[in-house]
Design a protein around this motif. Sequence first.
Motif, short mmCIF file in Angstrom:
data_model
loop_
_atom_site.label_atom_id
_atom_site.label_comp_id
_atom_site.label_asym_id
_atom_site.label_seq_id
_atom_site.Cartn_x
_atom_site.Cartn_y
_atom_site.Cartn_z
N ASP A 74 -23.48 39.95 40.67
CA ASP A 74 -23.67 40.22 39.25
C ASP A 74 -25.15 40.17 38.95
OD1 ASP A 74 -23.60 40.40 36.52
OD2 ASP A 74 -23.36 38.22 36.28
N SER A 76 -26.24 41.23 35.92
CA SER A 76 -26.42 41.17 34.47
C SER A 76 -26.61 39.74 33.99
CB SER A 76 -25.20 41.77 33.76
OG SER A 76 -24.10 40.89 33.89
N GLU A 78 -24.30 37.96 32.79
CA GLU A 78 -23.39 37.67 31.67
C GLU A 78 -22.01 37.31 32.20
OE1 GLU A 78 -23.94 41.45 29.72
OE2 GLU A 78 -25.51 40.62 28.45
N TRP A 80 -19.87 35.18 31.36
CA TRP A 80 -18.78 34.90 30.41
C TRP A 80 -17.97 36.16 30.09
CZ3 TRP A 80 -23.97 34.58 29.51
CH2 TRP A 80 -24.52 35.56 28.69
N LYS A 81 -18.61 37.34 30.21
CA LYS A 81 -17.90 38.59 29.97
C LYS A 81 -16.78 38.77 30.99
CE LYS A 81 -20.46 42.18 29.84
NZ LYS A 81 -21.60 43.11 29.70
N ASN A 84 -13.64 36.39 30.44
CA ASN A 84 -12.68 36.77 29.40
C ASN A 84 -11.82 37.96 29.78
OD1 ASN A 84 -13.55 34.71 27.79
ND2 ASN A 84 -15.13 35.96 26.78
N ARG A 85 -12.08 38.52 30.96
CA ARG A 85 -11.28 39.67 31.38
C ARG A 85 -9.84 39.26 31.64
NH1 ARG A 85 -15.09 42.49 35.94
NH2 ARG A 85 -16.23 43.90 34.55
N ASP A 264 -12.69 46.64 32.53
CA ASP A 264 -12.42 45.20 32.42
C ASP A 264 -11.91 44.66 33.75
OD1 ASP A 264 -10.04 46.46 32.41
OD2 ASP A 264 -9.22 45.41 30.65
#
Lengths: 408, 244
Positions: A74, A76, A78, A80-81, A84-85, A264
Amino acid sequence: MTFGGEFREGLKLSFMALMANKARAVLTMLGIIIGIISVTLMGAAIEGLTRAFNNSIASIGADVLYVQKWPWMDTSGEWWKFRNRKDLEIDYAEKIKRDATLLAAVAPVVGRLGTLKYQNITANNVQVEGTTSDFMYVSKMEFTDGRFFTYEESRGNRPVAVIGSDVADQLFPNREPVGQKLKVNGLSFRVIGVRSKEGSFMGMFSLDNVVIIPMGQFQDIYGKHFHPSIEARVADPSDMDNAREELRGIMRKIRGLSPLQSDDFSINQQDLLTRAFDRIAGIIGGVGLFVTALSLFVGGIGIMNIMFVSVTERTKEIGIRKALGAKRRTILVQFLIESSLICLGGGLLGLAFSYPLSMLVDKFLPTSMPFSIAITGILISLLVGLVSGLIPAMRASKLDPVEALRYE
Amino acid sequence: MRVIELVKVNKVYDMGAEVQVQALKEISLSIERGEYVAIMGPSGSGKTTLMNILGCLDTPTSGLYLFDGVNVSDMDDNELAKIRNQGIGFVFQTFNLIPRSDALHNVELPLIYSGVPASERKDRAKKTLEMVGLGERVHHKPNELSGGQRQRVAIARALINNPSIILADEPTGNLDSKTGDEIMLFLEELYKKGNTIILVTHEEYIAEHAKRIIRIRDGGIESDLPIAKNGKVKSPQVMEKVQV
Ligand SMILES: Nc1ncnc2c1ncn2[C@@H]1O[C@H](COP(=O)(O)OP(=O)(O)OP(=O)(O)O)[C@@H](O)[C@H]1O
Ligand SMILES: [Mg+2]
């Protein structure tokens, strides 16, 4: 005077000069010793890591796509994105299989650690994996004995198990495993196959401490709340990109995403790891090169310094040699040999230290010291010797014989 | 045959700030093969400067220097090194042996620089050491030898390449008079065998071993006279020395 004769004489003289000042020579070598230790260890570590990585990465097929909630790499930041998937479901595998044209095999895989038992032998912390018969084609599994479970066994949730070579060694040390009954968390399974040894991942955990059972059996033991990753082997390895796009399209359809929504799920592949590893190895190599260059530079300065001292100390001797007919080149060669000998000695000592050290490091990090690294170390130390000895040697060779003879 | 010919040789040292020292002034002299010449003069007169030029350790500022008929005044470092190696044998006041090397290796050095193979080199060095009476001391380091023995190693080293001239700068300066006399007798013998010897000294009684004395003062030649076999030049100091 011939160059060979000059060289032999220079070698003898340098050796005598160094022997006369052993402690000083060794102290001077220190910088080079450290430099060579760092250059060889760094080389060995990178070499070892690369080898271990390439071996390990082979267990992740180059032509396999992994549909998962999390990306392997990863950039990015981020995370936490991804958290939540939605989780993946086991029946996605069937849907993908139905729609895909560029994939050869698709299988869902769930796993957790469990306990195996055979008679009175127990094996704890074994990776228990549940999957379908297609997994055999996804992972191109090979067997030392027996076979993988069939479509019927998988569909019919038969109590059959394929074990890794570590499990075979541990539970059946003096017995043919195939045909035996073992217990996975209390439920009984018949061993139908023993997988060939795959080794360890980066020396961290064994890939052979595993038992593979049909998905339904896994759910009977551990429940239905496990979310799989979906592994798919592409039909044509040279067409990974199109296969991945197709898989992505199917997944988006399953998830019912509108064109504006982003994925997602993540589709991972070996390539990601390889590229990340190359980057990390590059950084380690760069830092290592810098540290090494710095220590060799400092070592070289030390040599240069001591060679200046040596030239000054022997000014009179240089005058005598010149009076007796030594040419500039003769003196130059003599001092170059001396500085090279110091460095060569440092290089050899460095190697003598770094070889056992690399064995020690190997216990924590995969390390391998090929011959080429040793040779490189020797050549580098020779080069440092020649470069750092050059200016002092030139000064010695250019001394005026009259001045030099007068020096006390 | 002429071994050495100097024609109007000058040596000027530049001391910076336009200060110059003229160490040698218009020196002209010639020395025949087989001569035994002493160069004398007070301190600072230019003896060592002359010696360095004769020994091809230094080159004249102007003038001509023919060594064995070859002009060496404008030779470069490497050519001069070759002349020093094959044409000249040096004997210094302070012996100038390499301290870490044994007698044999010290005597071998000129042969090493002229590329003589190792076995021949060792043979010749041993023979020459035997000739100077040090056959038993070949593996002694300089600090394991007496002053006289050291100077004999130096003489062996000077002789090993059969040079055209032997240059001895105050060869007895660091020796007691008895050992000094031994060394002088030794040079006398070499002279009798046909060697050309140039001796720098400020002692009259040492100079008297020679057959010709060149006296210099302020960088120029003051006198250049042969010594008759019986008619020795005697000075008061020499008388004292002789009486001791
Ligand atoms: N390298 C030099 N730079 C400047 N001047 C020098 C140098 N060498 C010698 N001289 C000067 O040249 C002159 C002659 O010196 P030289 O050493 O030849 O004398 P010398 O006759 O050997 O004296 P001594 O008997 O004291 O050894 C002296 O005035 C000396 O100061
Ligand atoms: Mg002098």
